[in-house]
Design a protein around this motif. Structure first.
Motif, PDB file in Angstrom:
ATOM      1  N   ALA A 157       0.799  -1.225   0.000  1.00  0.00           N
ATOM      2  CA  ALA A 157       0.000   0.000   0.000  1.00  0.00           C
ATOM      3  C   ALA A 157       0.832   1.276   0.000  1.00  0.00           C
ATOM      4  O   ALA A 157       0.275   2.360   0.174  1.00  0.00           O
ATOM      5  N   ARG A 167     -10.384  -3.975  -5.589  1.00  0.00           N
ATOM      6  CA  ARG A 167      -9.676  -2.939  -6.336  1.00  0.00           C
ATOM      7  C   ARG A 167     -10.626  -2.427  -7.404  1.00  0.00           C
ATOM      8  O   ARG A 167     -11.089  -3.176  -8.253  1.00  0.00           O
ATOM      9  N   TRP A 217      -2.084  -8.477   5.373  1.00  0.00           N
ATOM     10  CA  TRP A 217      -3.311  -7.900   4.826  1.00  0.00           C
ATOM     11  C   TRP A 217      -3.654  -8.601   3.517  1.00  0.00           C
ATOM     12  O   TRP A 217      -2.761  -9.045   2.795  1.00  0.00           O
ATOM     13  N   THR A 218      -4.937  -8.636   3.211  1.00  0.00           N
ATOM     14  CA  THR A 218      -5.405  -9.152   1.932  1.00  0.00           C
ATOM     15  C   THR A 218      -6.151  -8.048   1.196  1.00  0.00           C
ATOM     16  O   THR A 218      -7.046  -7.413   1.770  1.00  0.00           O
ATOM     17  N   GLU A 219      -5.760  -7.789  -0.040  1.00  0.00           N
ATOM     18  CA  GLU A 219      -6.511  -6.843  -0.854  1.00  0.00           C
ATOM     19  C   GLU A 219      -7.784  -7.541  -1.332  1.00  0.00           C
ATOM     20  O   GLU A 219      -7.732  -8.490  -2.104  1.00  0.00           O
ATOM     21  N   THR A 220      -8.935  -7.066  -0.880  1.00  0.00           N
ATOM     22  CA  THR A 220     -10.201  -7.726  -1.201  1.00  0.00           C
ATOM     23  C   THR A 220     -11.041  -6.979  -2.225  1.00  0.00           C
ATOM     24  O   THR A 220     -12.062  -7.494  -2.680  1.00  0.00           O
ATOM     25  N   ARG A 264      -9.125   1.109  -3.111  1.00  0.00           N
ATOM     26  CA  ARG A 264      -8.913  -0.296  -2.759  1.00  0.00           C
ATOM     27  C   ARG A 264      -9.358  -0.550  -1.325  1.00  0.00           C
ATOM     28  O   ARG A 264      -9.414   0.364  -0.510  1.00  0.00           O
ATOM     29  N   TYR A 274      -8.546  -3.266   1.960  1.00  0.00           N
ATOM     30  CA  TYR A 274      -7.688  -4.292   2.530  1.00  0.00           C
ATOM     31  C   TYR A 274      -8.293  -4.787   3.840  1.00  0.00           C
ATOM     32  O   TYR A 274      -8.909  -4.007   4.577  1.00  0.00           O
TER      33      TYR A 274
END
Length: 351
Positions: A80, A124, A119-122, A108, A110
Motif C-alpha cells: 500500500a 480494487r 493484509w489481503t486486498e479484497t 482499494r 484491505y
C-alpha cells in the motif's frame, strides 16, 4: 464496530451517569496528544476501546495501539505504499478493514485478521469513473462502501462476509445525483450506520451540488431515499460528517473546506432517522469535518482544522473547548473518545 457501541453503552447504567457528570464538570474536556512518531495526516480512525485503536492516513500509513496510545506500531499493508487511506473500520485488536481512495484502481479495500501483520486486498476498483469515499459496517459481516456518482447515481459496494468479498449494488434503488454532487472523503464519516435493531440502516451525506443532502437506507443499501439538509452546499461545501447514536437521533456537521473559519448553519440534528433536519440553535460557526456521539448520551464531539466543539443537549447547542487541528473523531463502547488529523496528531479526550 461503531454500530455495536449502542448496545454496549446502553448496559453501562451508573457508569454512564458518572461519565455525564464528568463531561459537565467545570474543568471541561481536553485532548491529550499521543506520540505517533509520524507526520502524515490521519483521516481514517477506528478506536475499539480506551486501549485499542487503529488509524489510517496518507503515504499508505496504518498504525495500531494496544496500550491507550503510549506506543503505536506501523502495521500498513506492504503493497500500500503511496496509497491514500481515508477510512478504517475495526472490531478488535486483530480485525480491521481499511479503505484507500482515489480515481480508478487507487480505490482499494484491505482486510487483516492478525493485527496488521498480514493484509489481503479484497477489492480494487476497475472503473475509472468511480471514486470511493467511505466504508461502514452494520455488523461484523455486513458492510457498505460509497463511491461518488457514476452515470448520474451514487454507487454502493457491499459485503456480507466481513469484507472478504465485495460486490457493486445495482443502482435501480438509488435516487439520481444532482449536478456536481459528491461525498467528502474527509473523516471516514460520509457513510455511517447505527443498526442495533438489525434492519440494515445506513446514511450518507453529500455536498457540491445545489443542495447538501442526506441519503438513507433501511435494507442494507438496496433501496435509498434522500432529503435536503439545511447545511449550505457549494463547490467544496456541504455535509462532511454524519453520526447516529441510534436509528433515530443523528447529527450532521460540515461547512466550506476552503474557508474553515466561517460556517453558518454548519450543524444540524434529526430525531426521525434523517427524514427531517433542523439547524442547531448554536452551531460551531466554523467548518467541522468529523463528529461522533458518546454512546447513548446526549453528548457529542465535533472536530475540524480550527478546533473542537462539544454538545451536551443532543446537538442543539455547541461549545468550543479546543483550538487544535483534527479531522476525525470517534468514541468507543467504553466511552473513550479519540481524534486524529494532520502532522501525525492522534489524541484521547480527557474529562
Amino acid at each position: 464496530m461503531r454500530s455495536m457501541r449502542v448496545l454496549a453503552a446502553a448496559g453501562l447504567g451508573l457508569a454512564i451517569m458518572a461519565t455525564t457528570s464528568g463531561f459537565t464538570s467545570s474543568a471541561g474536556p481536553s485532548w491529550r496528544l499521543t506520540d505517533t512518531g509520524v507526520t502524515v495526516r490521519f483521516r481514517g480512525l477506528a478506536p475499539v476501546s480506551g486501549q485499542v485503536a487503529w488509524a489510517a492516513g496518507s503515504a499508505g500509513t496504518v498504525l495500531r495501539t494496544v496500550d491507550g496510545g503510549r506506543h503505536w506500531a506501523s502495521v500498513a499493508p506492504a503493497a500500500a505504499a503511496g496509497l491514500e487511506f481515508r477510512d478504517i473500520e475495526a472490531w478488535d485488536a486483530r480485525h480491521a478493514v481499511a479503505l484507500a481512495i482515489g480515481n480508478g484502481d487507487a480505490s482499494r479495500i484491505y482486510t487483516t485478521g492478525d493485527g496488521g501483520r498480514t493484509w489481503t486486498e479484497t477489492f480494487r476498483n476497475d472503473d475509472e469513473a468511480a471514486f470511493y469515499d467511505c466504508v461502514t459496517f452494520m455488523d461484523r459481516r455486513h458492510g457498505l462502501a460509497l463511491s461518488d456518482p457514476v452515470g448520474g447515481k451514487f454507487r454502493i459496494l457491499a459485503t456480507d462476509d466481513g469484507g472478504r468479498t465485495w460486490a457493486v449494488r445495482p443502482t435501480t434503488g438509488m435516487p439520481d445525483a444532482l449536478p456536481g454532487e459528491f461525498a467528502f472523503a474527509a473523516s471516514g464519516t460520509c457513510l455511517v450506520s447505527a443498526d442495533h435493531l438489525g434492519a440494515g440502516r445506513a446514511w450518507f451525506a453529500t455536498g457540491g451540488g445545489a443542495t447538501a443532502r442526506v441519503f438513507s437506507t433501511t435494507n442494507g443499501g438496496r433501496l435509498w431515499s434522500v432529503v435536503d439538509s439545511p447545511l449550505p452546499s457549494g463547490e467544496a461545501a456541504g455535509v462532511f460528517s454524519l453520526a447516529f447514536k441510534d436509528p433515530w437521533h443523528g447529527i450532521a456537521v460540515g461547512g466550506n473546506y476552503p474557508t474553515p473559519e466561517d460556517a453558518p448553519d454548519g450543524a444540524a440534528t434529526t430525531r426521525d432517522g434523517g427524514r427531517t433536519w433542523t439547524v442547531a440553535r448554536t452551531v460551531p460557526g466554523e467548518y467541522r469535518s468529523g463528529a461522533d456521539w458518546l454512546g447513548v448520551l446526549p453528548v457529542a464531539v465535533a472536530v475540524g482544522p480550527t478546533g473542537s466543539d462539544i454538545t451536551y443537549d443532543g446537538g442543539r447547542t455547541w461549545k468550543r473547548f479546543d483550538t487544535g487541528s483534527f479531522d476525525s473523531v470517534f468514541c468507543t463502547p467504553d466511552l473513550s473518545c479519540w481524534a486524529s488529523g494532520e502532522k501525525g496528531r492522534i489524541a484521547r479526550l480527557s474529562r
